[in-house]
Design an enzyme around this catalytic site. Structure first.
Site, PDB file in Angstrom:
ATOM      1  N   ASP A 186       0.862  -1.177   0.000  1.00 21.72           N
ATOM      2  CA  ASP A 186       0.000   0.000   0.000  1.00 21.72           C
ATOM      3  C   ASP A 186       0.902   1.231   0.000  1.00 21.72           C
ATOM      4  O   ASP A 186       2.052   1.178   0.461  1.00 21.72           O
ATOM      5  CB  ASP A 186      -0.912   0.018   1.226  1.00 21.72           C
ATOM      6  CG  ASP A 186      -1.869   1.203   1.206  1.00 21.72           C
ATOM      7  OD1 ASP A 186      -2.749   1.228   0.331  1.00 21.72           O
ATOM      8  OD2 ASP A 186      -1.724   2.110   2.043  1.00 21.72           O
ATOM      9  N   GLU A 214       0.950   5.596   0.757  1.00 25.98           N
ATOM     10  CA  GLU A 214       0.323   6.847   1.180  1.00 25.98           C
ATOM     11  C   GLU A 214       0.903   7.949   0.301  1.00 25.98           C
ATOM     12  O   GLU A 214       2.113   7.941   0.011  1.00 25.98           O
ATOM     13  CB  GLU A 214       0.593   7.128   2.657  1.00 25.98           C
ATOM     14  CG  GLU A 214       0.003   6.106   3.616  1.00 25.98           C
ATOM     15  CD  GLU A 214      -1.502   6.024   3.566  1.00 25.98           C
ATOM     16  OE1 GLU A 214      -2.149   7.053   3.234  1.00 25.98           O
ATOM     17  OE2 GLU A 214      -2.054   4.944   3.832  1.00 25.98           O
ATOM     18  N   HIS A 233      -4.899   3.595   7.385  1.00 23.85           N
ATOM     19  CA  HIS A 233      -4.346   4.754   6.678  1.00 23.85           C
ATOM     20  C   HIS A 233      -2.874   4.977   6.997  1.00 23.85           C
ATOM     21  O   HIS A 233      -2.365   6.097   6.895  1.00 23.85           O
ATOM     22  CB  HIS A 233      -5.159   6.019   6.947  1.00 23.85           C
ATOM     23  CG  HIS A 233      -6.540   5.969   6.349  1.00 23.85           C
ATOM     24  ND1 HIS A 233      -6.759   5.796   5.001  1.00 23.85           N
ATOM     25  CD2 HIS A 233      -7.763   6.034   6.923  1.00 23.85           C
ATOM     26  CE1 HIS A 233      -8.063   5.785   4.760  1.00 23.85           C
ATOM     27  NE2 HIS A 233      -8.689   5.916   5.918  1.00 23.85           N
ATOM     28  N   ASP A 290      -2.382  -0.771   6.399  1.00 21.60           N
ATOM     29  CA  ASP A 290      -3.322  -1.159   5.346  1.00 21.60           C
ATOM     30  C   ASP A 290      -2.837  -2.391   4.594  1.00 21.60           C
ATOM     31  O   ASP A 290      -3.641  -3.234   4.186  1.00 21.60           O
ATOM     32  CB  ASP A 290      -3.522   0.007   4.374  1.00 21.60           C
ATOM     33  CG  ASP A 290      -4.396   1.103   4.963  1.00 21.60           C
ATOM     34  OD1 ASP A 290      -4.920   0.898   6.076  1.00 21.60           O
ATOM     35  OD2 ASP A 290      -4.552   2.156   4.323  1.00 21.60           O
TER      36      ASP A 290
END
Length: 723
Positions: free
Chosen positions: A537, A539, A678, A683
């Site tokens: 994942d 960000e 998050h 995640d």
């Protein structure tokens, strides 16, 4: 809402059918009348057609509203409830369906929960029986894991195809030292369950050693092994010893044991090789320097043997002999001095964390001298290379003499880096001392608690190739002994996270991989349960990959053989080279200060690319994350060409009647605990748990292989998402 939208079309068709039926009924009434009555009937209908249409429309709307209110919820609830029940059936932990507001569903949900509770109870009984029956096997595995974890030698076990299925803490630290970017991936891009050992060692070299082992095994050798030395990409030398792992099945005993894998024991010999090289150069230099002197000496001796040699020449040759003797003595003394120093420094030293050594020293001095010893805060990342026992003796001895001869009432220890060394001070307030006193304390045999030691402080220092002297800080009215101690070498640096106490022993083994073959076919033809996944994942600064937004964090974890390997996670903050919008900070929690000084994506992505090699990439809403990676191809020259699975699409495949396929909603259906939402790694871990739950459900639908899963995912509504 989705089910209601899907049912609106048939309801509209029903309303249309009612309109057609009404028109046909009116037509039949008209046909049953004679001509004058029919004309009057048609005229009557024509003048009131709008009223009839309005009445029909109101009646249709009322009918549709009634169906939507009472009939549609009951019909749409069945597929949704069936999907939730299938998820409950596949749950490995106790899971219950949530109560529903609809009173009509409650009895069915209660009945399903009761059956699930009975199932969980029976499953618990079976699990207890299985656990009891396999206790001895589990105990042996745990003993092996504990033994491997505590070994000081790096050990790696591979299956026949070179896939790693076991490694210990020392191996993980060793591979971190071999990594190009240890501060980013910590060696996880090189070692991991299911990873190929050929990411570190040349495949032909390992296969040659393996062939040698097989030949010795076929000849009946009791302990067949092979050994080779190889250099790593970082320029270090490793000595590798290989031993076979054989199939001990009874049917394999008749002939040569079948090789199912191999064990590698690794030693970093860079330092010992360098020391041996220094000794060889020292010896070679002595030989070269002595050759000329010996030749001159031999010539002078031969000339002195002549009877008719003149007195002046005789004196001259004697002078040559004296000069060459002095020269040879100088060379030999030099070699002897360097050799003696080398012998001192070759005493076995171990790496120890500086903070821990200072704390232990303070407690020992306090106990021996019966006075308070304070410790100044030290750098937690500082590692020393010491014989900790002898160095503790030296500090304690000096502390006792300070208390006994100068009546010092308090001592302090402070540790700090000083260039390529560590600076350790033993500090007191009070008397200074002369150079003669310092030298006598340094050279006298140590006495601690009335017991004599065969060593002196000077010998301890020589053992460490260290230095010590006395200084006085007149501003602070302090005096101190200062030691310059060796730091742990780069090739010997230890992973502090590995050595610090953890809640549970990390699992670095998976023996089931002995039965998996890497060359079983193309990835699309491989069963989903046999694949290795990198679940990741990102960000980002925003939601527009093409609009200039950048990655600010990457997190990933591996799933191997149906197991989530949390200990092999990848997590790294990234400096985006641009501002982080304030609106996004409350979501991901990453502030500009957190990314300041972090590596740029051009440094991080190569480590992540290697971490994800030979695996299937998995993400939730993967189109978003993959778009960022694709846009970075031109800047970094790295392309992620492996297959990609999206848990969003796979959830839509197995649960097409659910209203939401958000990560939190899927996790709730499967009973997966959401931690660190998050954050990139948080995640990724939740997505990995969801993937493990989805694979059995896909199997129940007949979706067994990677190719089938990718094809089914592309048929879902959400596959149209683009970024």
């Amino acid at each position: 809402m989705r089910n209601r939208r899907l049912l609106l079309q048939p309801l509209a068709l029903l309303a249309l059918a009612l309109a057609v039926w009404l028109a046909v009924a009116l037509g039949l009434v008209a046909l049953a009348l004679d001509e004058p009555e029919r004309a009057q009937f048609i005229q009557l209908l024509g003048s009131r057609a709008a009223l009839l249409v309005l009445a029909w429309a109101l009646g249709g709307v009322a009918t549709m509203a009634a169906l939507l209110r009472w009939w549609v919820p009951r019909v749409s609830a069945l597929p949704e409830l069936a999907e939730q029940t299938r998820a409950l059936v596949q749950a490995s932990e106790p899971l219950q369906l949530k109560p529903h507001a609809d009173a009509g569903r409650r009895p069915l949900i209660d009945a399903i929960n009761q059956l699930a509770a009975q199932r969980d109870g029976l499953r618990g009984d079976v699990a207890a029986q299985v656990a009891q029956a396999s206790a001895s096997v589990r105990q042996e595995r745990n003993r092996l894991a504990a033994l491997m974890a505590e070994l000081n030698q790096s050990v790696v076990v591979c299956n026949r195809d070179g896939r790693i299925l076991l490694y210990n803490n020392r191996a993980r630290m060793q591979f971190r030292a071999l990594s190009y970017a240890p501060q980013l991936a910590g060696g996880a891009e090189l070692i991991g369950i299911g990873r190929s050992i050929y990411a570190v060692f040349d495949q032909k070299l390992v296969e040659h050693a393996l062939e040698t082992v097989q030949q010795r095994l076929a000849r009946g050798a009791q302990h067949p092994s092979a050994q080779f030395v190889t250099s790593t990409r970082g320029g270090q030398l490793l000595r590798v010893q290989m031993a076979p792992v054989t199939d001990a099945a009874p049917e394999a005993v008749a002939g040569a044991p079948e090789l199912s894998g191999f064990l590698l024991m690794l030693d970093n010999i860079t330092r010992s090789f360098e020391e041996q090289t220094v000794r060889d150069r020292l010896l070679y230099g002595l030989i070269e320097k002595s050759r000329a002197s010996l030749a001159s000496t031999q010539a002078a001796v031969e000339m002195l043997g002549y009877d008719d040699l003149e007195p002046a020449m005789h004196e001259r040759f004697l002078a040559v002999l004296r000069d060459e003797a002095v020269t040879m003595k100088t060379h030999i003394d030099e070699v002897a001095h360097k050799s003696a120093r080398n012998l001192h420094t070759r005493w076995p030293l171990e790496d120890i964390r500086g903070v821990e050594f200072v704390d232990v020293a303070a407690k020992q001095i306090e106990a021996r001298c019966r006075l308070p010893v304070t410790v100044e805060a030290a750098d937690a990342a500082l590692w020393l290379r010491l014989d900790s026992f002898s160095m503790l003796q030296a500090l304690t001895y000096l502390g006792e003499r300070l208390v006994g001869e100068f009546e010092v009432r308090t001592l302090q220890l402070r540790l700090a880096p000083q260039g390529a060394r560590a600076q350790l001070d033993l500090v007191w307030i009070g008397h200074a001392m002369s150079t003669e006193t310092v030298m006598s304390w340094e050279l006298d045999p140590m006495r601690i608690g009335g017991e004599a030691s065969p060593m002196s402080v000077r010998e301890v220092l020589d053992r460490h190739d260290a230095e010590m002297w006395f200084e006085r800080d007149r501003v602070r009215h302090q005096a101190f002994f200062r030691f310059l101690l060796p730091l742990a070498g780069a090739q010997d640096e230890l992973d502090m996270d590995m050595l610090q106490a953890v809640e549970s022993r990390p699992e670095f083994f998976d023996f089931d991989l002995f039965g998996l073959a890497a060359g079983a076919g193309e990835l699309d033809e491989r069963p989903l349960a046999e694949l290795t996944y990198t679940v990741f994942d990102t960000e980002t600064t925003g939601l527009s990959p093409s609009g200039g937004d950048e990655i600010i964090q990457i997190g990933a974890a591996r799933v191997v053989n149906g197991r989530l390997l949390r200990q092999e996670a990848f997590e790294q903050l990234v400096d985006p080279g641009r501002d982080i919008p304030a609106a996004g900070i409350p979501i991901h929690g990453i502030t500009p200060d957190m990314v300041a000084g972090q590596p740029r994506i051009e440094e991080v992505l190569p480590a992540f690319h290697q971490y994800a090699q030979e695996t299937v990439l998995v993400a939730h809403n993967a189109a978003f994350d993959m778009k960022f990676l694709q846009l970075l191809e031109q800047r970094t020259g790295l392309a992620f060409q492996q297959p990609v699975l999206d848990t969003l699409l796979l959830s839509a495949v197995v649960h097409p009647n659910q209203e939401s396929h958000r990560l939190e909603a899927i996790a709730e259906r499967f009973g997966v605990t959401v931690l660190g939402r998050h954050t990139a790694l948080g995640d990724a871990l939740v997505t990995a748990e969801v993937l493990i739950k989805l694979i059995p459900l896909l199997k129940d639908m007949g979706i067994l292989t990677l190719g089938q899963a990718r094809a089914a995912a592309q048929k879902t509504y959400y596959a149209r998402l683009k970024y």
